[in-house]
Scaffold this motif. Structure first.
Motif, PDB file in Angstrom:
ATOM      1  N   CYS A   1       0.827  -1.214   0.000  1.00 20.02           N
ATOM      2  CA  CYS A   1       0.000   0.000   0.000  1.00 20.02           C
ATOM      3  C   CYS A   1       0.861   1.264   0.000  1.00 20.02           C
ATOM      4  CB  CYS A   1      -0.941   0.014   1.211  1.00 20.02           C
ATOM      5  SG  CYS A   1      -2.243  -1.228   1.128  1.00 20.02           S
ATOM      6  N   GLU A   2       1.950   1.244   0.756  1.00 16.60           N
ATOM      7  CA  GLU A   2       2.858   2.394   0.762  1.00 16.60           C
ATOM      8  C   GLU A   2       3.440   2.618  -0.632  1.00 16.60           C
ATOM      9  OE1 GLU A   2       3.785   4.619   3.605  1.00 16.60           O
ATOM     10  OE2 GLU A   2       1.779   3.757   3.841  1.00 16.60           O
ATOM     11  N   ASP A   3       3.836   1.541  -1.288  1.00 17.21           N
ATOM     12  CA  ASP A   3       4.354   1.624  -2.649  1.00 17.21           C
ATOM     13  C   ASP A   3       3.268   2.103  -3.614  1.00 17.21           C
ATOM     14  OD1 ASP A   3       6.365   1.020  -4.793  1.00 17.21           O
ATOM     15  OD2 ASP A   3       4.844  -0.456  -5.347  1.00 17.21           O
TER      16      ASP A   3
ATOM     17  N   GLU B   1      -8.250   2.578   3.905  1.00 17.65           N
ATOM     18  CA  GLU B   1      -9.003   2.051   5.051  1.00 17.65           C
ATOM     19  C   GLU B   1      -8.529   0.657   5.434  1.00 17.65           C
ATOM     20  OE1 GLU B   1     -11.209   3.585   7.149  1.00 17.65           O
ATOM     21  OE2 GLU B   1     -10.521   5.348   6.041  1.00 17.65           O
ATOM     22  N   ALA B   2      -8.324  -0.193   4.445  1.00 17.40           N
ATOM     23  CA  ALA B   2      -7.837  -1.549   4.721  1.00 17.40           C
ATOM     24  C   ALA B   2      -6.429  -1.490   5.306  1.00 17.40           C
ATOM     25  CB  ALA B   2      -7.861  -2.396   3.450  1.00 17.40           C
ATOM     26  N   GLN B   3      -5.596  -0.600   4.782  1.00 20.52           N
ATOM     27  CA  GLN B   3      -4.233  -0.463   5.289  1.00 20.52           C
ATOM     28  C   GLN B   3      -4.252   0.001   6.750  1.00 20.52           C
ATOM     29  OE1 GLN B   3      -1.755   2.651   3.623  1.00 20.52           O
ATOM     30  NE2 GLN B   3       0.124   1.554   4.131  1.00 20.52           N
ATOM     31  N   LYS B   4      -5.137   0.942   7.055  1.00 24.76           N
ATOM     32  CA  LYS B   4      -5.252   1.437   8.433  1.00 24.76           C
ATOM     33  C   LYS B   4      -5.686   0.311   9.378  1.00 24.76           C
ATOM     34  CE  LYS B   4      -7.593   4.979  11.176  1.00 24.76           C
ATOM     35  NZ  LYS B   4      -8.585   6.069  11.152  1.00 24.76           N
ATOM     36  N   THR B   5      -6.618  -0.512   8.939  1.00 22.38           N
ATOM     37  CA  THR B   5      -7.090  -1.636   9.752  1.00 22.38           C
ATOM     38  C   THR B   5      -5.959  -2.621  10.022  1.00 22.38           C
ATOM     39  OG1 THR B   5      -9.330  -1.418   8.898  1.00 22.38           O
ATOM     40  CG2 THR B   5      -8.742  -3.554   9.827  1.00 22.38           C
ATOM     41  N   VAL B   6      -5.185  -2.945   9.001  1.00 21.53           N
ATOM     42  CA  VAL B   6      -4.064  -3.881   9.152  1.00 21.53           C
ATOM     43  C   VAL B   6      -2.989  -3.272  10.048  1.00 21.53           C
ATOM     44  CG1 VAL B   6      -2.163  -4.990   7.892  1.00 21.53           C
ATOM     45  CG2 VAL B   6      -4.507  -5.169   7.051  1.00 21.53           C
ATOM     46  N   TYR B   7      -2.745  -1.984   9.912  1.00 24.67           N
ATOM     47  CA  TYR B   7      -1.770  -1.301  10.766  1.00 24.67           C
ATOM     48  C   TYR B   7      -2.185  -1.406  12.237  1.00 24.67           C
ATOM     49  CZ  TYR B   7       1.239   2.380  12.647  1.00 24.67           C
ATOM     50  OH  TYR B   7       2.167   3.079  13.387  1.00 24.67           O
ATOM     51  N   ILE B   8      -3.455  -1.122  12.517  1.00 26.13           N
ATOM     52  CA  ILE B   8      -3.961  -1.198  13.894  1.00 26.13           C
ATOM     53  C   ILE B   8      -3.844  -2.628  14.426  1.00 26.13           C
ATOM     54  CG2 ILE B   8      -6.056  -1.024  15.310  1.00 26.13           C
ATOM     55  CD1 ILE B   8      -6.800   1.443  13.522  1.00 26.13           C
ATOM     56  N   LEU B   9      -4.142  -3.598  13.587  1.00 28.04           N
ATOM     57  CA  LEU B   9      -4.008  -5.006  13.981  1.00 28.04           C
ATOM     58  C   LEU B   9      -2.558  -5.319  14.359  1.00 28.04           C
ATOM     59  CD1 LEU B   9      -5.365  -7.840  14.157  1.00 28.04           C
ATOM     60  CD2 LEU B   9      -4.683  -8.155  11.783  1.00 28.04           C
ATOM     61  N   MET B  10      -1.602  -4.884  13.544  1.00 30.94           N
ATOM     62  CA  MET B  10      -0.193  -5.115  13.860  1.00 30.94           C
ATOM     63  C   MET B  10       0.207  -4.371  15.132  1.00 30.94           C
ATOM     64  SD  MET B  10       1.952  -5.177  10.261  1.00 30.94           S
ATOM     65  CE  MET B  10       1.542  -3.502   9.741  1.00 30.94           C
ATOM     66  N   GLU B  11      -0.269  -3.136  15.266  1.00 30.91           N
ATOM     67  CA  GLU B  11       0.099  -2.300  16.408  1.00 30.91           C
ATOM     68  C   GLU B  11      -0.397  -2.893  17.730  1.00 30.91           C
ATOM     69  OE1 GLU B  11       0.214   2.458  16.948  1.00 30.91           O
ATOM     70  OE2 GLU B  11      -1.765   1.639  16.509  1.00 30.91           O
ATOM     71  N   ARG B  12      -1.599  -3.428  17.715  1.00 28.70           N
ATOM     72  CA  ARG B  12      -2.201  -3.955  18.949  1.00 28.70           C
ATOM     73  C   ARG B  12      -1.827  -5.402  19.238  1.00 28.70           C
ATOM     74  NH1 ARG B  12      -8.333  -1.569  18.261  1.00 28.70           N
ATOM     75  NH2 ARG B  12      -7.773   0.612  18.579  1.00 28.70           N
TER      76      ARG B  12
ATOM     77  N   HIS C   1      -5.348   6.916  -5.521  1.00 31.00           N
ATOM     78  CA  HIS C   1      -4.222   6.701  -4.611  1.00 31.00           C
ATOM     79  C   HIS C   1      -4.671   6.329  -3.199  1.00 31.00           C
ATOM     80  CE1 HIS C   1      -1.886   8.744  -7.802  1.00 31.00           C
ATOM     81  NE2 HIS C   1      -0.926   7.952  -7.352  1.00 31.00           N
ATOM     82  N   THR C   2      -5.944   6.519  -2.883  1.00 29.77           N
ATOM     83  CA  THR C   2      -6.452   6.227  -1.539  1.00 29.77           C
ATOM     84  C   THR C   2      -7.321   4.965  -1.496  1.00 29.77           C
ATOM     85  OG1 THR C   2      -8.370   7.665  -1.884  1.00 29.77           O
ATOM     86  CG2 THR C   2      -6.403   8.674  -0.891  1.00 29.77           C
ATOM     87  N   SER C   3      -7.342   4.191  -2.549  1.00 27.17           N
ATOM     88  CA  SER C   3      -8.231   3.026  -2.642  1.00 27.17           C
ATOM     89  C   SER C   3      -8.054   2.022  -1.498  1.00 27.17           C
ATOM     90  CB  SER C   3      -8.023   2.296  -3.969  1.00 27.17           C
ATOM     91  OG  SER C   3      -8.429   3.104  -5.042  1.00 27.17           O
ATOM     92  N   PHE C   4      -6.829   1.867  -1.007  1.00 28.18           N
ATOM     93  CA  PHE C   4      -6.556   0.856   0.018  1.00 28.18           C
ATOM     94  C   PHE C   4      -6.324   1.457   1.403  1.00 28.18           C
ATOM     95  CE2 PHE C   4      -5.319  -1.077  -4.027  1.00 28.18           C
ATOM     96  CZ  PHE C   4      -6.048  -2.258  -3.969  1.00 28.18           C
TER      97      PHE C   4
END
Length: 199
Positions: free
Chosen positions: A108-110, A163-174, A158-161
C-alpha cells in the motif's frame, strides 16, 4: 558510534555462505529454523566483515545501531520507518505466520507513490494477492471492508486501500508489535548491538 553495517548489494553476496540464512530479507528455500536462529546466523556472518573493516562495495550502507533498535520500541511507526526494522519485523511475522500484514502494508505504501497511469494494474495485483476472499495472502479484514475495498480497487485512486491499510496497521500495532518487542529475537538483537557498542 559502533554499530552493524548492512550493505544492500553485499547482502546478496552472502548467498555463497552456508551460515548466512538471510539475503535482502529473503529466507533460503530450506526448511526454516526459528527466527532467532536465522537472525543469529545472519549476525554471525556480518560481524566478521565489520570487525575486519572489509568494505565489499561502494554501495549505500545502512548502519544498524543500538539507538535505532531502541527507537523501534517507541512506536510501530518508528519501526516501519526503518528499512532494517521492516526486515526484522517481517521475519518475526513470518515466524508467527502473519507476514501478509506487513507485506500488504508495504504494498500500500508503494501503491500511494505509483503514477496515475499505473494505478489500475497495481490495484488489481494488491486486490488479488491480499484482499479477495480466496487470496493467497489474505489479510484479516471484515466482509464490509473487503467489499468496499473491492469497489474502490475497480476504479482506483491513490487512496483506494487506505481504510484496509489502516485496519491492518492497527491489527499489527495492537497484536504483533507488542509480542515483537518481548520476543527473544528483538531482545537478542538489541543485546548484541549494545554489547558491540560497549566494546
Amino acid at each position: 558510534m559502533p554499530g552493524l553495517f548492512f550493505s544492500h548489494n553485499s547482502m546478496a553476496e552472502l548467498n555463497g555462505k552456508e551460515d548466512c540464512k538471510l539475503a535482502e530479507g529473503k529466507v533460503h528455500k530450506k526448511k526454516q529454523k526459528a527466527f532467532g536462529a536465522d537472525l543469529k546466523s545472519y549476525l554471525k556472518c556480518m560481524v566478521p566483515h565489520i570487525e575486519s573493516g572489509i568494505k565489499t562495495s561502494n554501495s549505500r550502507n545502512v548502519m544498524l545501531s543500538a539507538e535505532e533498535v531502541i527507537q523501534w520500541s517507541q512506536s510501530l511507526e518508528k519501526l516501519l520507518a526503518s528499512q532494517s526494522g521492516q526486515g526484522v519485523f517481517r521475519e518475526f511475522l513470518k515466524s508467527e505466520f502473519s507476514e501478509e500484514n506487513i507485506e500488504f502494508w508495504l504494498a500500500c505504501e508503494d501503491y500511494k507513490k505509483t503514477k496515475s497511469d499505473h494505478l489500475h494494474g497495481k490495484a488489481e495485483r494488491i486486490y488479488a494477492e491480499f484482499v479477495q476472499s480466496d487470496a493467497i495472502k489474505q489479510i484479516n479484514i471484515d466482509y464490509q471492508m473487503r467489499e468496499a475495498t473491492a469497489k474502490k480497487a475497480q476504479d482506483p485512486t491513490h487512496t483506494s486501500f487506505d481504510e484496509a491499510q489502516k485496519t491492518v496497521y492497527i491489527l499489527m500495532e495492537r497484536d504483533s508489535y507488542p509480542r515483537f518487542l518481548k520476543s527473544k529475537s528483538y531482545l537478542n538483537l538489541l543485546n548484541q548491538l549494545q554489547s558491540n557498542t560497549s566494546k
